[in-house]
Write an enzyme that holds these catalytic residues in place. Structure first.
Site, short mmCIF file in Angstrom:
data_model
loop_
_atom_site.label_atom_id
_atom_site.label_comp_id
_atom_site.label_asym_id
_atom_site.label_seq_id
_atom_site.Cartn_x
_atom_site.Cartn_y
_atom_site.Cartn_z
N ASP A 69 11.30 -7.33 6.72
CA ASP A 69 11.25 -6.08 6.16
C ASP A 69 10.79 -4.81 7.51
O ASP A 69 10.88 -3.80 6.17
CB ASP A 69 9.34 -6.80 5.79
CG ASP A 69 9.06 -6.78 6.49
OD1 ASP A 69 8.63 -7.88 7.26
OD2 ASP A 69 7.97 -6.74 6.73
N ARG A 103 5.79 9.97 3.49
CA ARG A 103 7.18 9.79 4.28
C ARG A 103 8.38 10.05 3.64
O ARG A 103 8.39 10.11 2.24
CB ARG A 103 7.39 8.17 4.44
CG ARG A 103 8.79 7.93 5.50
CD ARG A 103 7.92 6.77 6.14
NE ARG A 103 7.46 5.39 4.92
CZ ARG A 103 7.47 4.55 5.43
NH1 ARG A 103 6.83 3.70 6.89
NH2 ARG A 103 8.10 3.28 5.21
N ASP A 129 8.86 2.13 10.12
CA ASP A 129 7.37 1.48 9.68
C ASP A 129 6.99 1.46 11.29
O ASP A 129 7.31 0.53 12.39
CB ASP A 129 7.75 0.20 9.28
CG ASP A 129 7.51 -0.35 8.02
OD1 ASP A 129 7.16 1.10 7.21
OD2 ASP A 129 7.35 -0.83 7.08
N LYS A 188 2.32 6.67 2.04
CA LYS A 188 1.95 5.24 2.64
C LYS A 188 0.40 5.05 2.96
O LYS A 188 -0.32 6.69 3.03
CB LYS A 188 2.60 5.10 3.89
CG LYS A 188 2.21 3.68 4.82
CD LYS A 188 3.26 3.97 6.25
CE LYS A 188 3.11 2.73 7.05
NZ LYS A 188 3.91 2.66 7.77
N ASP A 201 -6.65 -3.50 1.99
CA ASP A 201 -7.41 -2.59 0.83
C ASP A 201 -6.28 -1.40 0.30
O ASP A 201 -6.69 -0.93 -0.35
CB ASP A 201 -8.06 -1.96 1.83
CG ASP A 201 -7.88 -1.69 2.78
OD1 ASP A 201 -6.17 -1.14 3.45
OD2 ASP A 201 -8.63 -0.93 3.42
N ARG A 247 0.89 -1.13 -0.32
CA ARG A 247 -0.20 0.13 -0.11
C ARG A 247 0.31 1.20 0.20
O ARG A 247 0.49 2.31 0.61
CB ARG A 247 -1.00 0.07 1.27
CG ARG A 247 0.37 -0.30 2.69
CD ARG A 247 -1.30 0.17 3.86
NE ARG A 247 -0.33 -0.07 4.87
CZ ARG A 247 -0.94 0.73 6.43
NH1 ARG A 247 -1.50 1.28 6.57
NH2 ARG A 247 -0.25 0.19 7.18
P1 AMP Z 1 4.11 -3.72 7.93
O1 AMP Z 1 3.78 -4.62 8.59
O2 AMP Z 1 3.09 -2.45 7.99
O3 AMP Z 1 4.63 -3.24 7.78
O4 AMP Z 1 3.26 -4.84 6.83
C1 AMP Z 1 4.14 -5.68 5.73
C2 AMP Z 1 3.48 -6.26 4.61
O5 AMP Z 1 2.28 -6.06 4.64
C3 AMP Z 1 3.44 -5.05 3.37
O6 AMP Z 1 4.45 -5.78 2.32
C4 AMP Z 1 2.73 -4.10 2.70
O7 AMP Z 1 3.04 -3.31 2.81
C5 AMP Z 1 1.22 -5.00 3.82
N1 AMP Z 1 0.35 -4.07 4.62
C6 AMP Z 1 0.51 -3.89 5.94
N2 AMP Z 1 -1.21 -2.91 5.79
C7 AMP Z 1 -1.75 -3.41 4.10
C8 AMP Z 1 -2.92 -2.95 3.36
N3 AMP Z 1 -3.98 -2.12 4.64
N4 AMP Z 1 -3.67 -3.69 2.22
C9 AMP Z 1 -2.44 -3.93 1.26
N5 AMP Z 1 -0.81 -4.22 2.26
C10 AMP Z 1 -1.12 -4.01 2.81
MG MG Z 2 6.81 -2.39 6.71
#
Ligand code: AMP
Ligand code: MG
Length: 486
Positions: free
Chosen positions: A249, A173, A259, A110, A122, A90
Site C-alpha cells: 500500500d 500533499r 508515505d 493526511k 484516531d 486518516r
Molecule cells: P501507513 O503505515 O502510515 O502507510 O498506514 C497504514 C494504514 O493505516 C493506512 O490505511 C492508514 O490510513 C492507516 N493509519 C495510519 N495511521 C492512522 C491513524 N492515526 N488513524 C487512522 N488510520 C491510520
Molecule cells: Mg501508507
C-alpha cells in the site's frame, strides 16, 4: 478571492474505489510551512493561500470549487501479511489540480480525521511526523528522486495522544497520483473485472498514455511500473535511503516515493541497516529493498492477472516473464547510478563498486561522505577519501584499481568531477539532525527546522561554516530508531 478549481476524475471514473468523506473540523488551523515552489508550480496564488480562507481550504475545512473529497480504498500486504481493507484511514483525496500546461496532480490531506477505513486509529497526525514528511520528501526531490511533494503543513489547534500529548497537524500533499499497488489489490479482490480494467485504464491515462494504443496496453502498463520502480530503487540505494515500510500500500504506480513514516538515510554503510522500530525482522533493511520491490511487483502482477489473458495459466506465464526482468533492470539502473557517483565510464563493471562496498562495510565508513570525497580524487587529491578509512592500505589498493578504471575514461576530468558534485550530495537529512529540529518544532521553535530544510534542499552545496551538518551521528550514540506512531 478565487480559490483554485479542482477536477474529480478519480471520483467520476473509479466508483467503488473510494468513500465520499469530509475532513474533521479543527479548532484553529494555522499555516506552519507553505511550499512556495510547489504552490507556484501548481499555479496557486501564494498570497491567497496565506489568507485565513486559503489556510482553511488547504486544511480541508472549506471545499475548493470542484472538490469532491473521498477516502481512497486500497488493500495491501503489510510486512508480508495481506490486509484486504486498508484505505485512507486518516487521509482524503480533495481532488486534482490540472495545471495550465495540462499536468494533473492529486491534492491530498493526511491527518484529516477518522474515515470509514480508520480501524483503531484516531485519524489524526502529530506535527513532528508531518514536518518529517515535508523535510524528507523535499530533500528527496532536491536529490532528483521521484517523490510526492508536501504543499503545506498546518497545525490544527488540537492536542493528540501518542506516547505523549502532542500538537496536532495535517499535511497537504501533492502527487502525480495516489494509485498504489494496494489499489489494484483492492480492485482485484472485489471480483469486479470491469472495475479492475477501469483502474488500469485510468492509470494508463494518467501515467503512460503512450501505451494506450499498444496491442497489450495492460501488460505495457505493468512493464512501465516495473521499470519506474527499478529506476526508483536504484536512486534510493544511491543516496542510502531506507523507506522503512515498503508495504504494497506504500508503493505507487507512478514510481514516486510515497508515505514517509519511519524512513531514514543511512550514515555508516551497512547493508543490514534498519531504522524502523516495528521492523524487528529487518524485512525492509537497506539491502533488501530491491528484492522487496520485486516481491511487491509480483503482488501487482497477481492483481492484474485477469487483464493479461483470459486463461489463468497463460496470464501467469505472461506476467512471470515480465516480472523476471526486474533484477536486470534494477542492476542496470544501479550500475548507472554507482558509475556516476564514482566518476567511472559506463564500460567499467560492477566488481569495482562491489569491492568498495565491502571496504565501506568493514570500516564503517559514512556513505555520503565517501562518495562526495571521490570528486576530489578525480581532481588529484585522494586524501579526503583516504581520511575516512582506518585501514588505508586496503583503501589504497582499491584506489589503484579505481585510477586504472578512471584512466580508460575519455571524458574531461574537470567535467567528470563537477558532475560528481552534482550527483553526490554533501547534505542528506541525517536522522540525528532531523530528530533535533522536529523536537524543537514540537516545542514551538520552527527556526531550526527551516534552517535544516534550507540545507537539505540544496544538497550539493557545501557549508564550510557548518561542518557538523555533514557528519554522521557520533558512533557511540544509541542506534537510531524511528517510530511508526505517525
Ligand atoms: P501507513 O503505515 O502510515 O502507510 O498506514 C497504514 C494504514 O493505516 C493506512 O490505511 C492508514 O490510513 C492507516 N493509519 C495510519 N495511521 C492512522 C491513524 N492515526 N488513524 C487512522 N488510520 C491510520
Ligand atoms: Mg501508507
Amino acid at each position: 478571492m478565487t480559490l483554485p478549481q479542482l477536477d474529480d476524475s478519480y471520483v467520476r471514473l473509479l466508483h467503488g474505489l473510494y468513500e465520499p468523506w469530509q475532513a474533521a473540523e479543527f479548532p484553529d488551523p494555522q499555516l506552519l510551512v507553505l511550499n512556495d515552489a510547489v504552490a507556484g508550480d501548481l499555479g496557486f496564488d501564494l498570497d491567497e493561500l496565506r489568507t485565513p480562507q486559503g489556510v482553511r481550504a488547504l486544511a480541508g475545512q472549506e471545499l475548493l470549487p470542484g472538490s469532491v473529497p473521498v477516502a481512497m480504498a486500497y488493500a495491501g500486504h503489510q510486512f508480508g501479511n495481506y490486509s484486504p481493507r486498508l484505505g485512507d484511514g486518516r487521509a482524503l483525496l480533495l481532488g486534482e489540480v490540472v495545471t495550465d500546461d495540462g499536468r494533473r496532480f492529486d491534492l491530498h490531506l493526511k491527518g484529516s480525521g477518522r474515515t470509514r477505513f480508520a480501524r483503531g486509529g484516531d485519524g489524526k497526525a502529530a506535527v513532528g511526523p508531518m514536518l518529517r514528511e515535508h523535510q524528507i520528501s523535499e530533500a528527496m526531490h532536491a536529490l532528483g528522486i521521484p517523490t510526492t511533494r508536501s504543499l503545506a503543513v498546518i497545525t490544527t489547534g488540537e492536542t493528540i495522544t501518542r506516547d505523549a500529548l502532542l500538537p496536532g497537524a495535517l499535511l497537504t500533499r501533492v502527487a502525480s497520483s495516489h494509485l498504489r499497488v494496494g489499489t489494484f489489490q483492492f480492485a482485484a479482490a472485489t471480483g469486479d473485472l470491469d472495475l479492475l480494467a477501469r483502474l488500469a485504464a485510468y492509470a494508463i491515462d494518467r501515467h503512460h498514455p503512450e501505451v494506450a494504443d499498444e496491442s497489450t496496453p495492460y501488460l505495457a502498463l505493468y512493464t512501465e511500473v516495473l521499470e519506474a520502480q527499478a529506476a526508483l530503487l536504484a536512486q534510493w540505494m544511491g543516496v542510502g535511503f531506507i523507506h522503512g515500510v515498503m508495504n504494497t500500500d506504500n508503493m505507487t504506480i507512478s514510481g514516486e516515493t510515497i508515505d514517509y513514516g519511519p524512513c531514514a538515510f543511512m550514515d555508516r554503510y551497512h547493508p543490514g541497516t534498519v531504522f524502523s522500530s516495528i521492523d524487528t525482522g529487518g524485512r525492509y533493511a537497506y539491502a533488501n529493498q530491491p528484492g522487496i520491490a520485486q516481491w511487491n511487483l509480483a503482488r501487482l502482477a497477481e492483481a492484474m492477472l485477469p487483464l493479461f489473458a483470459d486463461e489463468p495459466d497463460a496470464a501467469v506465464a505472461i506476467a512471470t516473464e515480465v516480472l523476471q526482468t526486474f533484477p536486470d533492470r534494477y542492476r542496470a539502473h544501479w550500475l548507472d547510478v554507482m558509475q556516476a557517483k564514482l566518476g567511472l565510464p559506463a564500460t567499467v563493471g560492477r566488481e569495482l563498486v562491489d569491492d568498495l562496498l565491502v571496504l565501506l562495510e568493514a570500516q564503517s565508513v559514512d556513505w555520503t561522505q565517501c562518495f562526495r570525497a571521490m570528486s576530489s580524487a578525480v581532481r588529484g587529491d585522494a586524501e579526503p577519501a583516504r581520511d575516512l578509512f582506518f585501514d588505508r592500505d586496503a583503501f589504497d589498493a582499491w584506489l589503484d584499481r579505481w585510477r586504472d578504471a578512471r584512466a580508460t575514461d575519455p571524458r574531461d576530468p574537470t567535467g567528470v568531477a563537477d558532475a560528481m558534485d552534482r550527483t553526490n550530495p554533501v547534505h542528506i537529512p541525517r536522522n540525528h539532525l532531523v530528530e533535533n529540529v522536529l523536537d524543537a518544532a514540537t516545542a514551538g521553535d520552527l527556526a531550526p527546522f527551516l534552517d535544516l530544510l534550507d540545507v537539505v534542499t540544496n544538497p550539493y552545496d557545501a557549508r564550510p561554516d557548518r561542518p557538523e551538518l555533514a557528519q554522521p551521528a557520533p558512533q557511540d550514540a544509541p542506534a537510531h530508531r524511528t517510530f511508526c506512531g505517525t
